[in-house]
Design an enzyme around this catalytic site. Structure first.
Site, PDB file in Angstrom:
ATOM      1  N   ASP A   1       0.848  -1.072   0.010  1.00  0.00           N
ATOM      2  CA  ASP A   1       0.194  -0.025   0.051  1.00  0.00           C
ATOM      3  C   ASP A   1       0.715   1.296   0.032  1.00  0.00           C
ATOM      4  O   ASP A   1       1.844   1.335   0.697  1.00  0.00           O
ATOM      5  CB  ASP A   1      -0.792  -0.032   1.058  1.00  0.00           C
ATOM      6  CG  ASP A   1      -1.673   1.337   1.250  1.00  0.00           C
ATOM      7  OD1 ASP A   1      -2.719   1.668   0.586  1.00  0.00           O
ATOM      8  OD2 ASP A   1      -1.393   1.912   2.226  1.00  0.00           O
TER       9      ASP A   1
ATOM     10  N   GLU B   1       1.266  -0.477  -5.018  1.00  0.00           N
ATOM     11  CA  GLU B   1       0.176   0.384  -5.138  1.00  0.00           C
ATOM     12  C   GLU B   1       1.188   1.843  -5.467  1.00  0.00           C
ATOM     13  O   GLU B   1       1.814   2.230  -4.379  1.00  0.00           O
ATOM     14  CB  GLU B   1      -0.791   0.678  -4.250  1.00  0.00           C
ATOM     15  CG  GLU B   1      -1.747   1.725  -4.548  1.00  0.00           C
ATOM     16  CD  GLU B   1      -2.656   2.276  -3.084  1.00  0.00           C
ATOM     17  OE1 GLU B   1      -3.678   2.859  -3.381  1.00  0.00           O
ATOM     18  OE2 GLU B   1      -1.817   2.438  -2.215  1.00  0.00           O
TER      19      GLU B   1
END
Length: 559
Positions: free
Chosen positions: A220, A282
């Site tokens: 993330d 990401e």
């Protein structure tokens, strides 16, 4: 020709890793937002047992793997992305035994399990931060602290850095008498990756979950991982006069630093300690910076072009450009991927409208490499309008009553619509953590399974093609057949070819598929996403293929 094969040679030599089985290279990946997938205990919040009870849906829908948004213990300031313990399960989702059972059942069904790894920050309720506040070793420098600077007799943050969630990226801690840095909410203090002890702590988090049987990680917010050591001010962007707006500065000292890529390389080395685990990144950044993740060991960085650069107003030429750009800019032999929706952006059917959304899904599923589906896309779920009083997302709340609708991510996170019963079959509780969309009696899985034609049946028809040799391993050729028609072919010597033709116009068109080299004089209509009745299986003259408005048609070469 770009074949969908193993990680590029440069990266293999760079890392010195052994080859894996590559199960992920052509996977259909399903993202589950755990709070909203299935509630097993009636509290109105989804949980692990609920997910396990619905794994057969993933099998039936031909997914190979699923990715879980965070299920770690959390105060839920950012709904799981503020983690208070990286090595446990939040009680709202269940127990560790529930997680272990979920992994076991998934593997029994030949499904891979991918977890969210949130490396940039922890919760301010994490024991590491609580001890860092008190300067208890070795935690003193686990986070980024600064005493600030005195301006006109007043103590101020050390620089002009702005949080993604608005406001200064520095928050004063009275007990420690210092500011701490946070790229996101104040309750999400950034970890200090210039501290080697922190680096090793987070590597051990990866090892812990891989020992539990996890098959990979979605990393993330990776570009936010590192900041310059001297904490210099960032240059002003000139795009806004609001110093609390994230767009106030150019984030050249807090985003996509070289050290970030070096950290990714180290993570890959850890992931490779466990055979066949995948690492996905990401990174909302530009093309050049995104592609560098391939070179530093990511199996792939997510391709967000269909989210950030396309919507219902996009032309065929723009869509072709997005596809061609990814394919031409990615390193040789790297695995492409295609993403049309996630938990941070409006839903696919809302951004592209309900008529065109299935056509975008067709593109995502039949291009080379990895196809990613956000839960609910397979049945055409739409954003749910929520009032200011119903809003829970901190990004929306921080924008205030006048700006929450633009900023909130809640509308794309509402419960999965399983059937037409209470709370759409998501929960026995009529009150769910976010309100179910009012359209659930019309848009739900059970109804779509029963219908002659539906989003779900269209999805199954399209994903059936992913096992065809030409789609799994074939060559990609893209064409702009006219101003409003984008088409691509998937071809492989000795296999049936697949032609995908998408009409972005508001009227039917007739196109000539002879634009594709070696196209047969006659093709067979395999599927259309249009509501117009077309006889699937009919033979079509390649020079005069009729494509309904705002839809995709799929043709295949004769058997």
């Amino acid at each position: 020709m770009r074949a969908v094969v193993a990680l590029n040679t440069f990266a293999l030599l760079f890392l010195g890793v052994c080859a894996d089985s590559g199960w992920w290279k052509s996977m259909s990946l399903y993202q589950i937002y755990p709070r909203s997938f299935k509630d097993s205990d009636g509290d109105g919040i989804g949980d692990l047992k609920g997910i396990q009870s619905k794994l057969q849906h993933l099998v039936d829908s031909k997914f190979n793997a699923f990715w879980l948004s965070p299920v770690y213990p959390s105060p839920m300031v950012d709904f799981g992305y503020d983690i208070s313990d990286f090595l446990s399960i939040d009680p709202v989702y269940g127990k560790m035994k529930d997680f272990e059972d979920l992994v076991e059942e998934a593997h029994n069904l030949s499904l891979k399990v991918i977890m969210d790894f949130v490396p940039n920050h922890s919760s301010d309720k994490h024991v590491w931060f609580e001890k860092s506040v008190k300067k208890i070793e070795p935690y003193t420098d686990y986070f980024i602290w600064h005493e600030g600077k005195i301006v006109d007799g007043v103590r101020r943050p050390p620089n002009n850095w702005v949080s993604v969630f608005r406001g200064s990226a520095w928050t004063w801690n009275e007990e420690r008498q210092a500011y701490y840095f946070h790229q996101f909410a104040p309750e999400q203090p950034d970890l200090n990756y210039r501290n080697p002890v922190v680096v090793e702590e987070m590597k051990n988090v990866l090892r812990f979950w891989m020992k539990k049987g996890v098959d990979g990680f979605r990393m993330d917010a990776v570009p936010h991982l590192m900041e310059v050591e001297d904490l210099r001010d960032e240059p002003l962007s000139g795009n806004t006069n609001d110093p609390e707006d994230y767009g106030y500065t150019h984030h050249i000292y807090t985003n996509s630093l070289h050290e970030t890529y070096e950290m990714v390389r180290q993570w890959r080395e850890v992931v490779d300690e466990y055979k066949d685990c995948v690492m996905m990144i990401e990174a909302y950044t530009d093309t050049e910076k995104t592609m560098k993740y391939y070179q530093y060991g990511a199996h792939f960085p997510f391709n967000f072009a269909f989210i950030t650069s396309a919507d219902k107003s996009s032309s065929a030429g723009q869509i072709k450009s997005l596809v061609d750009s990814w394919m031409s800019n990615s390193p040789p032999n790297s695995v492409p991927n295609w993403v049309a929706g996630n938990h941070d952006k409006p839903r696919l059917a809302t951004r592209f409208d309900t008529d065109l959304a299935p056509a975008i899904t067709t593109i995502v599923q039949l291009l080379p490499g990895v196809a990613v589906t956000y839960y609910g896309e397979e049945i055409g779920m739409e954003d749910t309008w929520l009032s200011w009083e119903e809003t829970q997302d901190p990004q929306g709340c921080n924008a205030g009553k006048s700006g929450y609708e633009r900023a909130s991510r809640d509308p794309a996170r509402t419960p999965f619509q399983w059937d037409a019963t209470t709370s759409a079959g998501f929960s026995t509780n009529p009150r769910t953590w976010l309100r179910v969309n009012d359209n659930y009696k019309k848009i739900n899985l059970v109804a779509q399974k029963a219908a002659v034609k539906s989003n779900y049946k269209s999805f199954l028809k399209i994903t059936d093609l992913r096992k065809w040799p030409a789609v799994k391993d074939g060559y990609l050729s893209t064409k702009l057949l006219n101003d409003q028609v984008f088409a691509f072919a998937r071809t492989l010597e000795g296999a049936r070819s697949v032609y995908v033709v998408v009409n972005f116009a508001y009227h039917p068109v007739t196109v000539n598929l002879q634009a594709f080299e070696n196209a047969s004089s006659e093709l067979q209509l395999y599927h259309t996403t249009s509501d117009v009745k077309h006889r699937v299986g009919q033979k079509v003259h390649t020079t005069a293929a009729q494509i309904p408005e705002r839809s995709a048609s799929i043709f295949v070469s004769p058997a």
